[in-house]
Every structure is written in C-alpha cells, then in structure tokens.
Design a protein around this motif. Structure first.
Motif, short mmCIF file in Angstrom:
data_model
loop_
_atom_site.label_atom_id
_atom_site.label_comp_id
_atom_site.label_asym_id
_atom_site.label_seq_id
_atom_site.Cartn_x
_atom_site.Cartn_y
_atom_site.Cartn_z
N UNK A 118 -8.96 -13.06 11.12
CA UNK A 118 -7.63 -12.69 10.65
C UNK A 118 -7.51 -11.17 10.58
N UNK B 250 7.20 -4.36 -1.75
CA UNK B 250 7.39 -4.64 -0.32
C UNK B 250 8.86 -5.01 -0.07
N UNK C 58 6.89 -7.94 10.78
CA UNK C 58 5.93 -6.89 10.45
C UNK C 58 4.65 -7.03 11.27
N UNK C 59 4.19 -8.26 11.44
CA UNK C 59 3.01 -8.49 12.26
C UNK C 59 3.33 -8.10 13.71
N UNK D 1 -9.93 -6.28 10.26
CA UNK D 1 -10.19 -7.65 10.68
C UNK D 1 -11.24 -8.28 9.77
N UNK E 294 0.80 -1.22 0.00
CA UNK E 294 0.00 0.00 0.00
C UNK E 294 0.84 1.28 0.00
N UNK F 50 -7.04 -13.94 -0.72
CA UNK F 50 -8.22 -14.73 -0.39
C UNK F 50 -7.90 -16.22 -0.39
N UNK G 182 -12.21 -14.74 -9.91
CA UNK G 182 -11.15 -15.52 -10.57
C UNK G 182 -11.46 -16.99 -10.40
N UNK H 262 -1.79 1.74 10.65
CA UNK H 262 -2.69 2.15 9.56
C UNK H 262 -3.15 3.58 9.81
N UNK I 18 0.32 -8.28 2.72
CA UNK I 18 -0.76 -8.76 1.86
C UNK I 18 -1.38 -7.67 0.99
N UNK J 26 -6.12 -17.01 2.80
CA UNK J 26 -7.05 -17.01 3.93
C UNK J 26 -7.96 -18.25 3.89
N UNK K 140 -2.49 -8.30 6.82
CA UNK K 140 -1.08 -7.96 7.00
C UNK K 140 -0.65 -6.93 5.95
N UNK K 141 0.32 -6.12 6.34
CA UNK K 141 0.85 -5.12 5.39
C UNK K 141 1.36 -5.83 4.12
N UNK L 30 1.68 -20.77 8.06
CA UNK L 30 0.72 -21.06 6.99
C UNK L 30 1.36 -21.94 5.91
N UNK M 246 -8.41 -3.79 3.89
CA UNK M 246 -7.13 -3.09 3.88
C UNK M 246 -6.32 -3.47 5.13
N UNK M 247 -5.07 -3.11 5.10
CA UNK M 247 -4.13 -3.33 6.21
C UNK M 247 -4.75 -3.01 7.57
#
Lengths: 140, 140, 140, 140
Positions: C15, A29, B38-39, C80, A24, C33, D67, B53, C21, C36, C18-19, B18, C76-77
């Motif tokens: 979840x 990244x 980062x998390x 949840x 973002x 997706x 998708x 954010x 992501x 997840x 994450x940045x 994961x 977005x980052x």
C-alpha cells in the motif's frame, strides 16, 4: 415587511475539529468539509421533524448526486467551527442544500450538495409534502 | 496530424473499494471520490517526476481551494474502479486537476480540484517551470 | 521435513500511504492501521476463494469483536508499506487474523482482529468448512 | 470514607454517529471507536487545563504506541453514544487512557490507548508534573 431574504432561516451546528480530521498540512483535510456538511444537514432534517435515519427507515433515500465547495481558510485540530445549513433549491424529488463554515465569525468555506429522492431500489420517489413544507423556511 | 484532443494524456489509477469507505447505503461514501481524486493526482505528479511529498519537502504546497464532483453511479466494497486524472487548467501559481471515475468502463463520477501554489507560510509561490512543462501533455 | 513454522503462509499487500490518511503529526493516523489490516484480510479471503463481499452476499458476516495493535514506527504520505496477513486462530464460528506492517523491511506495527461469524440477524453461524480448509495453510 | 473506586473520575463525551462513520453493515465502522476515544481524551485533557493542541505547540507529543478495543454492541447513524474516558496508568513519560462507550446506558465497547511522551524529534520527554497532578483524579 418581510423580504425574501429576511425569511431565510439557517441551521447552525458547532463542531470541534478532530485530530483524525487533520492532515500533514496541519489543518482539517478538505474532505472534512463534506463530512461537516453532512452533520449540518442531518441536524437540519432532524430539527424540522424528518430525521434522516428515519427517512431511510421509511424508504426515502437522499443520495448525493453532486457536491461543490470553495475553501477560503482552514481549521486546525481543536478549533471550533460553525456550519450553517440552509436549502438552495427544493423540488418534489430533489433538494440542494447550501452550507457555510465559519471560524471566529469568518467564512472559511462554502458549498452545496445536491440530493435526489429515491426509493430503496434507486427509483425516483416524491418527497413527503410535509417535508417540503417543513424545509420551506430554510429556502434561500 | 495531431489535434489538441489527441494530445491529451490521462493518468489511470486502479483502486479497489475498501470496506472502510462504504456507508450504510452499501456504496462508497461520496467523500471517497475526493480521496480517490487525491490518489490520482498523487500518482500523476509522481509519474511526471514531481512526487508531491517531495514538493512539500521543497516548500511547495498545493492546498485545495475548491472542489466539485458529479456522481452518476456508485461503487461498492470490493469493486474495482479506475480514476483517470488530467489537468484542466495550468497557471504559474495554480493547477486545476480533472478526474473521471469509471467502473466496468462506465463513468460513475467526474470532478475537479483547484489548487493554489503556496509556500510554507501560505504566500503565493510560482510553480517550478519544469513542473509546468511536465504537466503540459496532460492538459485538456 | 516441514515444521509447523515453515507451513505458515502469509498474504502480502503493498500500500502507499494516502494524504487523507496522514494527520498533523505528519504520519498516518493510528486508525489507518485498522484500515490497512482490513485491506489485508480482504485480499487474503479473496486469494483463498472466499471474497468477503461474496460472503456477505451469502449471509456470512464477520464483524470485528476486538482489535489490538502495537505501533513501533510510522509511515508518512507517499511511503510504501507492506501488510502481512495470516490467521492466528481459527474456529468453526470465529477467526482471529494477525497482521504485521513493515516499511523498508522493518516492522512498524503489528496487530490482531477477532471476528465472529454471524448471519444477517446477528446469530452465530458456522463458517463454511471449505473456508476453514482454505485458511488452514495461513494459520500460525 | 472514600474508597479508591469512589475517587475515580471519568470524563463523559456525548457523540452522535455520523453517516460518514457507518459502513455497509449499517453500523459505525470499528475504526470509529478509535476516533471517538480520541475525542474523549481530547476533551479530558482540555478539561484538566492541558488542551492537547497546546501541548503540541509547546513541544509535547503523545503518539499512540498501542491500542486495543473489545466490541460488544454497535451504534448506527444518528444514534447517540457516550464515551467515558479515564486514566488506566500514569507515568512520567507515559499515559494509558481507558475508555468505555455506552449507548442507552449499555456498554457497546471498551478500550485503551497507550501514549508515550516525546518531543518534536521523537525523543522521550517527561510530562509536565502539573499535568500528572491534574490527571491523578482520573486514574482508575
């Protein structure tokens, strides 16, 4: 007369930043640099005749035991970057690769990854002498 | 009497590896450590009242300008790891976060990420003093 | 009286985006997706007593042979999301998982992944009857 | 005489599977197909004179609204795959791209991504007629 510096070869890989790689902040990244380093050393090992997929097939594994990276610039989606890969240190059971990423000829990041040579059960394994010889011209 | 060491707080994040994060070596890819770091810092900043954010929304950006990581173990799919996050250095326009990743109480990796504080046009921006105060208990 | 619909259980996973992501559109990249969904079915299989890491250890592999997803919103980052996971179809050598991702109670995406049950050399392998029984309450 | 089938052009992209993309099943993770599809359509749009990074700069966004993918084979680290990209459907505010991934000339996966054309505030936006014209030869 050749000096040590003249002798250093680097492998060059050209990559285009993928949308998936951006975040973002609208740039790749920071973890992307590790993935690009990986592409760089994959190509270097292939170039010198030791493709890494084949090394693993033969029971040589080179897990990353440390990595570092300094970031001075950024690269966004669609931009082309060049990854230069060389060898910082070379031992019988250890390789340190060095990397520089440039965009339009300007360095945007530099880093290193240190790898141990282990077998499939994670024990030390001496690297093939032919690999050491093949990598020597790329040692800094 | 409190010593400096006693004073150091760490934030703990528990994560489950994961499938996506694994690679053909059957462990989490080394770049996963950066994502977990980062998390960790995301949660630490949220805990001290400065969710990142929201910081970006307010025009404070903390791009990574360098990172490093030493890897001593590995974590595979489904395994639980704990990321401990603290602050290594704190300046008016710079933060260095420190991290340790443990599995079953044993350290498998440790690292750092250095961040500059910039505005949306990438110019230096002093961090909010309240953020510095809030992070101080986490400084090593 | 219980109707078929009442009987359907869903597993819920919460979840935080994450940045890593996110992408330059400032939302989680659409491939997130799939990741997840994977976390969702990992947790569902663990909940019913068949953790997937253990299944692979026992020689049961469930590769994805197709996937689909419709996206109606974004995340977005730092936001949840909840992943609901259930079973769309269940056969002796095949499972179709269904998923819905919600944010603040509103569906942002839904999808399916189809898995074949194979052994380590990629031949069909009948799923353990106990797994089928355990998953039945989650069949739509 | 040209038949409709003859008229269909496809863009071809060659990729080498990255170590990062593999998972513990020793093949590229299924989400990699989405990333490769993305590289394919990036190149197709660039080839027809509408690089997507420029489209976003001009306020045209093409988020993925659905998708799907069927997987018939796999690709491992170091293997070369070809992504063929074409257009399945073309509307004034919508594009469906089609993809096939082959390895050694054999299809290992096929899929589609549906995109809406929106502006920066997520409202529908008609695609530039010149883009529609440029894509027409790639419509199936």
């Amino acid at each position: 007369m050749k000096t040590k510096n003249d002798a250093k070869l680097k492998h060059q890989t050209e990559l285009t930043v993928r949308y998936f790689e951006t975040d973002r902040m609208k740039v790749a990244h920071h973890s992307s640099f590790l993935v690009w380093f990986e592409v760089g050393r994959t190509e270097l090992l292939e170039k010198v005749g030791f493709p890494y997929w084949k090394m693993e097939e033969n029971g040589y594994y080179l897990p990353v035991v440390s990595f570092s990276c300094r970031i001075r610039g950024s690269a966004d989606y669609g931009e082309r970057v060049v990854v230069e890969t060389w060898v910082e240190e070379l031992g019988s059971r250890m390789i340190v690769f060095g990397y520089q990423v440039t965009k339009n000829g300007k360095a945007i990041a530099g880093g290193q990854t240190r790898h141990l040579s282990v077998d499939s059960s994670n024990g030390y394994r001496r690297l093939p002498p032919e690999l050491l010889d093949a990598l020597r011209p790329f040692v800094r």
